[in-house]
Design a protein around this motif. Structure first.
Motif, PDB file in Angstrom:
ATOM      1  N   GLY A  82       0.817  -1.199   0.000  1.00  0.00           N
ATOM      2  CA  GLY A  82       0.000   0.000   0.000  1.00  0.00           C
ATOM      3  C   GLY A  82       0.855   1.255   0.000  1.00  0.00           C
ATOM      4  N   ASN A 105      -3.799   0.446  -3.620  1.00  0.00           N
ATOM      5  CA  ASN A 105      -4.456   0.081  -2.370  1.00  0.00           C
ATOM      6  C   ASN A 105      -5.768  -0.658  -2.539  1.00  0.00           C
ATOM      7  N   SER A 138      -6.096  -3.210   5.735  1.00  0.00           N
ATOM      8  CA  SER A 138      -6.783  -1.940   5.509  1.00  0.00           C
ATOM      9  C   SER A 138      -6.188  -0.907   6.469  1.00  0.00           C
ATOM     10  N   SER A 139      -7.014  -0.179   7.190  1.00  0.00           N
ATOM     11  CA  SER A 139      -6.544   0.874   8.090  1.00  0.00           C
ATOM     12  C   SER A 139      -7.727   1.375   8.902  1.00  0.00           C
ATOM     13  N   GLY A 142     -10.036   3.316   6.943  1.00  0.00           N
ATOM     14  CA  GLY A 142     -11.104   2.641   6.225  1.00  0.00           C
ATOM     15  C   GLY A 142     -12.366   2.485   7.048  1.00  0.00           C
ATOM     16  N   TYR A 152      -6.400   7.987   0.229  1.00  0.00           N
ATOM     17  CA  TYR A 152      -6.056   6.853   1.096  1.00  0.00           C
ATOM     18  C   TYR A 152      -7.295   6.315   1.808  1.00  0.00           C
ATOM     19  N   LYS A 156      -8.889   2.532   1.408  1.00  0.00           N
ATOM     20  CA  LYS A 156      -8.945   1.601   2.525  1.00  0.00           C
ATOM     21  C   LYS A 156     -10.384   1.249   2.896  1.00  0.00           C
ATOM     22  N   HIS A 183      -7.330  -3.638  10.446  1.00  0.00           N
ATOM     23  CA  HIS A 183      -7.392  -2.176  10.438  1.00  0.00           C
ATOM     24  C   HIS A 183      -6.470  -1.611  11.520  1.00  0.00           C
TER      25      HIS A 183
END
Length: 262
Positions: A82, A105, A138-139, A142, A152, A156, A183
């Motif tokens: 990513g 991503n 992911s993050s 997200g 971004y 995500k 995440h």
């Protein structure tokens, strides 16, 4: 747990550094044959390296062909590659940057999931039963949006729901393939190098640490433990889940500022 992935084969994208490298190390330590797929070769590690572009459908086809020819099976894919995309808002993000971030991503994860399913659903001499585990990184971005980090955050967020769709599809098809997303909050990886160059590593890290209720960012190895669990049979009843490992960042009101990268 040592040996719990013995005989299994895992691909880790973006495995040359950060969460990817830490995940490759743990998966290998658990007995898996690990293939690190990245644009840049890792500096160390007891795994095989394949140069790979996650945005290229042809690169994914070649990677799967190589793994099946050499190892005879695929059991785990960690879609970790990513890029950040910077702090841009809806007005300041140009189309070229938007497309670049989505290509790596979001589309990279789509291509990875689709390719992995083709390999994991196959049974053969090296793998009597089909099945496998896909882990998409992911993050927290997200899960919760801010005014900045638009490209971004959108990418995500796409990974979050793509993961759930893949999980449901594989369950309906009875492929024996699980798919989950992770995440993270802030993780001390090269994705923050741009910030460190601007304000210095010590000041930048202090700023990022303070955003987390737990008082610090994560180390890559801490996220790798989550990846290992999802890759293993210990999470055999978990699919379509979003596993948040963010030091309390998304828990409540202590979260003061948007967080755009992990």
């Amino acid at each position: 747990m040592s040996g719990e992935l013995s005989g299994r084969v895992a691909i880790v994208t973006g495995g040359a550094s950060g969460i990817g490298a830490a995940s490759a190390a743990l998966l290998s330590g658990a007995g898996a044959i690990v293939i690190v797929a990245d644009l840049e070769e890792p500096t160390d590690g007891a795994w095989r390296f394949v140069q790979h572009d996650v945005t290229s459908e042809e690169s994914w086809k070649a990677l799967l062909s190589d793994v099946l020819a050499r190892e005879g099976r695929l059991d785990v894919l960690v879609n970790n590659a990513g890029i950040s995309g910077g702090p841009g808002s809806i007005e300041s993000t140009d189309t070229e940057l938007w497309q670049k971030v989505q290509a790596v991503n979001s589309e990279g994860v789509f291509l990875g999931c689709r390719t992995a399913i083709q390999g994991m659903k196959q049974a053969g001499p090296a793998k009597p039963q089909p099945g496998g585990s896909i882990v998409n990184i992911s993050s927290v971005a997200g899960l919760q949006a801010g005014a900045g980090g638009l490209a971004y955050t959108a990418s995500k967020g796409a990974v979050r729901l793509l993961t759930k769709s893949v999980a449901l599809y594989c369950a309906e098809k009875k492929y024996g393939i699980r798919c989950n997303s992770v995440h993270p909050g802030g993780v001390d990886t090269p994705i923050f190098d741009g910030l460190y160059q601007l304000v210095g590593r010590e000041s930048g890290k202090a700023l990022l640490d303070a955003r987390h209720p737990i008082g610090r960012m994560a180390e890559p190895s801490e996220l790798a433990e989550v990846v290992l669990w999802l890759a293993s049979d210990r999470s055999s009843f978990v699919t379509g889940a979003e596993i948040t490992a963010d030091g309390g960042l998304t828990t409540g009101l202590m979260r003061r500022q948007p967080f755009v990268a992990s």
